[in-house]
Design a protein around this motif. Structure first.
Motif, PDB file in Angstrom:
ATOM      1  N   LEU A  63       0.814  -1.212   0.000  1.00 24.13           N
ATOM      2  CA  LEU A  63       0.000   0.000   0.000  1.00 24.13           C
ATOM      3  C   LEU A  63       0.849   1.263   0.000  1.00 24.13           C
ATOM      4  CD1 LEU A  63      -2.921   1.158   0.269  1.00 24.13           C
ATOM      5  CD2 LEU A  63      -2.590   1.080   2.746  1.00 24.13           C
ATOM      6  N   THR A  64       1.971   1.241   0.719  1.00 18.27           N
ATOM      7  CA  THR A  64       2.755   2.463   0.923  1.00 18.27           C
ATOM      8  C   THR A  64       3.923   2.632  -0.046  1.00 18.27           C
ATOM      9  OG1 THR A  64       4.190   1.371   2.548  1.00 18.27           O
ATOM     10  CG2 THR A  64       2.198   2.425   3.381  1.00 18.27           C
ATOM     11  N   MET A  65       4.223   1.627  -0.840  1.00 18.09           N
ATOM     12  CA  MET A  65       5.463   1.638  -1.623  1.00 18.09           C
ATOM     13  C   MET A  65       5.533   2.785  -2.628  1.00 18.09           C
ATOM     14  SD  MET A  65       4.664  -1.687  -4.047  1.00 18.09           S
ATOM     15  CE  MET A  65       6.065  -1.474  -5.139  1.00 18.09           C
ATOM     16  N   ALA A 100      -7.734   5.195   5.122  1.00 18.88           N
ATOM     17  CA  ALA A 100      -9.099   5.004   4.634  1.00 18.88           C
ATOM     18  C   ALA A 100      -9.210   3.738   3.794  1.00 18.88           C
ATOM     19  CB  ALA A 100      -9.539   6.227   3.829  1.00 18.88           C
ATOM     20  N   VAL A 101      -8.199   3.485   2.958  1.00 19.16           N
ATOM     21  CA  VAL A 101      -8.201   2.247   2.156  1.00 19.16           C
ATOM     22  C   VAL A 101      -8.116   1.034   3.082  1.00 19.16           C
ATOM     23  CG1 VAL A 101      -6.942   0.909   0.426  1.00 19.16           C
ATOM     24  CG2 VAL A 101      -7.188   3.386   0.155  1.00 19.16           C
ATOM     25  N   PHE A 102      -7.252   1.121   4.087  1.00 22.44           N
ATOM     26  CA  PHE A 102      -7.162   0.038   5.066  1.00 22.44           C
ATOM     27  C   PHE A 102      -8.477  -0.115   5.818  1.00 22.44           C
ATOM     28  CE2 PHE A 102      -5.851  -1.391   9.400  1.00 22.44           C
ATOM     29  CZ  PHE A 102      -5.472  -2.673   9.046  1.00 22.44           C
ATOM     30  N   ALA A 105     -10.899  -2.379   4.039  1.00 25.65           N
ATOM     31  CA  ALA A 105     -10.622  -3.795   4.306  1.00 25.65           C
ATOM     32  C   ALA A 105     -11.182  -4.204   5.664  1.00 25.65           C
ATOM     33  CB  ALA A 105      -9.125  -4.062   4.237  1.00 25.65           C
ATOM     34  N   CYS A 106     -10.964  -3.362   6.687  1.00 23.35           N
ATOM     35  CA  CYS A 106     -11.476  -3.682   8.026  1.00 23.35           C
ATOM     36  C   CYS A 106     -13.005  -3.683   8.044  1.00 23.35           C
ATOM     37  CB  CYS A 106     -10.944  -2.675   9.042  1.00 23.35           C
ATOM     38  SG  CYS A 106      -9.173  -2.824   9.365  1.00 23.35           S
ATOM     39  N   GLY A 107     -13.618  -2.795   7.260  1.00 18.73           N
ATOM     40  CA  GLY A 107     -15.082  -2.771   7.177  1.00 18.73           C
ATOM     41  C   GLY A 107     -15.638  -4.055   6.586  1.00 18.73           C
ATOM     42  N   ILE A 108     -14.952  -4.586   5.575  1.00 14.95           N
ATOM     43  CA  ILE A 108     -15.396  -5.856   4.979  1.00 14.95           C
ATOM     44  C   ILE A 108     -15.180  -7.005   5.963  1.00 14.95           C
ATOM     45  CG2 ILE A 108     -14.983  -7.498   3.107  1.00 14.95           C
ATOM     46  CD1 ILE A 108     -14.194  -5.089   1.356  1.00 14.95           C
ATOM     47  N   ILE A 109     -14.028  -7.003   6.635  1.00 15.31           N
ATOM     48  CA  ILE A 109     -13.745  -8.049   7.629  1.00 15.31           C
ATOM     49  C   ILE A 109     -14.760  -7.991   8.770  1.00 15.31           C
ATOM     50  CG2 ILE A 109     -12.033  -8.851   9.321  1.00 15.31           C
ATOM     51  CD1 ILE A 109      -9.859  -7.891   7.420  1.00 15.31           C
ATOM     52  N   ALA A 110     -15.286  -6.799   9.069  1.00 10.76           N
ATOM     53  CA  ALA A 110     -16.263  -6.651  10.144  1.00 10.76           C
ATOM     54  C   ALA A 110     -17.553  -7.417   9.856  1.00 10.76           C
ATOM     55  CB  ALA A 110     -16.570  -5.174  10.369  1.00 10.76           C
ATOM     56  N   LEU A 111     -17.784  -7.776   8.589  1.00  7.06           N
ATOM     57  CA  LEU A 111     -18.974  -8.546   8.243  1.00  7.06           C
ATOM     58  C   LEU A 111     -18.828 -10.018   8.611  1.00  7.06           C
ATOM     59  CD1 LEU A 111     -19.688  -7.044   4.690  1.00  7.06           C
ATOM     60  CD2 LEU A 111     -20.769  -6.421   6.858  1.00  7.06           C
ATOM     61  N   TYR A 112     -17.599 -10.492   8.737  1.00 12.43           N
ATOM     62  CA  TYR A 112     -17.377 -11.914   9.005  1.00 12.43           C
ATOM     63  C   TYR A 112     -18.019 -12.373  10.309  1.00 12.43           C
ATOM     64  CZ  TYR A 112     -13.807 -11.769   5.268  1.00 12.43           C
ATOM     65  OH  TYR A 112     -13.140 -11.627   4.078  1.00 12.43           O
ATOM     66  N   PRO A 113     -17.832 -11.658  11.436  1.00 14.62           N
ATOM     67  CA  PRO A 113     -18.484 -12.103  12.675  1.00 14.62           C
ATOM     68  C   PRO A 113     -20.010 -12.141  12.556  1.00 14.62           C
ATOM     69  CG  PRO A 113     -16.774 -10.514  13.179  1.00 14.62           C
ATOM     70  CD  PRO A 113     -16.948 -10.502  11.695  1.00 14.62           C
ATOM     71  N   LEU A 136      -5.918  -0.276  14.631  1.00 14.89           N
ATOM     72  CA  LEU A 136      -4.875   0.570  15.228  1.00 14.89           C
ATOM     73  C   LEU A 136      -3.488   0.108  14.793  1.00 14.89           C
ATOM     74  CD1 LEU A 136      -6.103   1.005  18.913  1.00 14.89           C
ATOM     75  CD2 LEU A 136      -6.045   2.750  17.140  1.00 14.89           C
ATOM     76  N   LEU A 137      -3.282  -1.201  14.806  1.00 19.20           N
ATOM     77  CA  LEU A 137      -1.990  -1.752  14.407  1.00 19.20           C
ATOM     78  C   LEU A 137      -1.673  -1.404  12.959  1.00 19.20           C
ATOM     79  CD1 LEU A 137       0.470  -3.621  14.932  1.00 19.20           C
ATOM     80  CD2 LEU A 137      -0.988  -5.542  14.239  1.00 19.20           C
ATOM     81  N   GLY A 138      -2.658  -1.585  12.074  1.00 16.76           N
ATOM     82  CA  GLY A 138      -2.443  -1.275  10.668  1.00 16.76           C
ATOM     83  C   GLY A 138      -2.156   0.199  10.441  1.00 16.76           C
ATOM     84  N   ALA A 139      -2.863   1.080  11.147  1.00 19.06           N
ATOM     85  CA  ALA A 139      -2.640   2.517  11.001  1.00 19.06           C
ATOM     86  C   ALA A 139      -1.227   2.893  11.445  1.00 19.06           C
ATOM     87  CB  ALA A 139      -3.675   3.288  11.805  1.00 19.06           C
ATOM     88  N   ALA A 140      -0.751   2.272  12.536  1.00 18.89           N
ATOM     89  CA  ALA A 140       0.615   2.540  13.006  1.00 18.89           C
ATOM     90  C   ALA A 140       1.646   2.045  11.999  1.00 18.89           C
ATOM     91  CB  ALA A 140       0.834   1.875  14.365  1.00 18.89           C
ATOM     92  N   LEU A 141       1.418   0.864  11.420  1.00 14.98           N
ATOM     93  CA  LEU A 141       2.362   0.314  10.445  1.00 14.98           C
ATOM     94  C   LEU A 141       2.371   1.115   9.142  1.00 14.98           C
ATOM     95  CD1 LEU A 141       1.831  -3.533  10.895  1.00 14.98           C
ATOM     96  CD2 LEU A 141       3.819  -2.183  11.562  1.00 14.98           C
ATOM     97  N   ILE A 142       1.242   1.688   8.776  1.00 15.20           N
ATOM     98  CA  ILE A 142       1.194   2.529   7.575  1.00 15.20           C
ATOM     99  C   ILE A 142       2.107   3.740   7.752  1.00 15.20           C
ATOM    100  CG2 ILE A 142      -0.291   4.095   6.252  1.00 15.20           C
ATOM    101  CD1 ILE A 142      -2.541   2.040   6.594  1.00 15.20           C
TER     102      ILE A 142
END
Length: 288
Positions: A63-65, A100-102, A105-113, A136-142
């Motif tokens: 994503l960041t490259m 926001a792009v990440f 992905a988290c919004g789609i994963i939120a449908l799994y539960p 939070l982890l993904g935002a920090a790594l970005i």
């Protein structure tokens, strides 16, 4: 800043990079969900989010490259510098677009539960606590990978450096438990090396020998004095320091259904630090 955000966010949705990132992350999440919750019959969706951060080692660099390297390679960075905007707003706009792009992905994963809940297979509280920690982890790594991307002009090199740096963070977390046996002398020497590495980073960013020497002195001298006064304070200190600073290791608290305010503050501080370093790199290049 809003204009920068819209420009960057639109570029991720119209170029292959954003879709490769989303596909990579959602593929791993889907495989883990099927393997753990369907095949093995686990009712804990948080188990998926316990292992999913491994995918961030590759997904976030994807994503960041190009976020900084593309500007430099196409020489459009000079246009950014000439905009009537503070440079920090440009950095923040780019960062928020990637978050926001990440978030998609988290919004789609939120449908799994919710889907698993139709079969009575999950606890929503722990599942969404874990997902919040993952966000939070993904935002920090970005922010972390954005800084490394700003250091080079090649997207490929940026990708490799970010993967190696992120993998190093993950490997540190894997060996946290091994540090419990490190004694007082080992803790002192390790923390001195850490302080000197911080001084080296300051030198690379500022090229100012006096500032670098002050940072090294402040990092080393107090530790030696405290050790000479009471060496018992350093027993197990390296373990406590690394466990407190290890980014991936701290994330596991959310998978136990615990909302840890200190981890929240740490992740925000970690991201803010590397956004500031990115700003400093761009500011230095602006006047070079």
């Amino acid at each position: 800043m809003i204009a920068i955000f819209k420009r960057e966010f639109r570029s991720y949705l119209h170029n292959v990079g954003g879709f490769v990132f989303l596909s990579c992350l959602l593929l791993v999440a889907g495989v883990l969900c099927v393997a753990l919750n369907v095949i093995l019959g686990s009712s804990r969706f948080e188990d998926v989010l316990y292992y999913l951060p491994i995918a961030l080692i590759v997904a976030v660099p994807l994503l960041t490259m190009r976020t900084m390297t593309e500007e430099k390679r196409s020489h459009t960075d000079q246009l950014l510098y000439s905009l009537p905007l503070p440079l920090w707003k440009i950095v923040l706009g780019k960062y928020l677009a990637m978050v926001a792009v990440f978030g998609i992905a988290c919004g789609i994963i939120a449908l799994y539960p919710l889907l698993l809940g139709l079969f009575g297979m999950t606890g929503f509280g722990t599942a969404y606590s874990s997902l919040f920690g993952f966000l939070l982890l993904g935002a920090a790594l970005i922010a972390f990978c954005m800084f490394w991307s700003s250091m080079t002009e090649s997207p490929l090199i940026a990708m490799i450096v970010c993967v190696v740096a992120t993998a190093a963070l993950y490997c540190v977390d894997m060996f946290v438990a091994l540090l419990m046996s490190v004694g007082a002398v080992g803790s002192l020497l390790s923390l001195i090396v850490l302080a000197l590495l911080v001084a080296l980073i300051v030198w690379l960013l500022t090229k100012h020998p006096l500032v670098t020497a002050i940072v090294a002195l402040v990092g080393v001298l107090p530790q030696v004095i405290v050790f000479l006064i009471n060496s018992a304070l350093y027993d197990g200190l390296l373990y406590r320091v690394v466990a407190g600073l290890a980014l991936f290791y701290r994330h596991t608290v959310f998978t136990r259904g615990i909302f840890d305010l200190t981890t929240l503050i740490y992740d925000i501080s970690f991201g803010a630090l590397f956004l500031y370093l990115t700003y400093q790199v761009m500011e230095k290049r602006r006047w070079s």
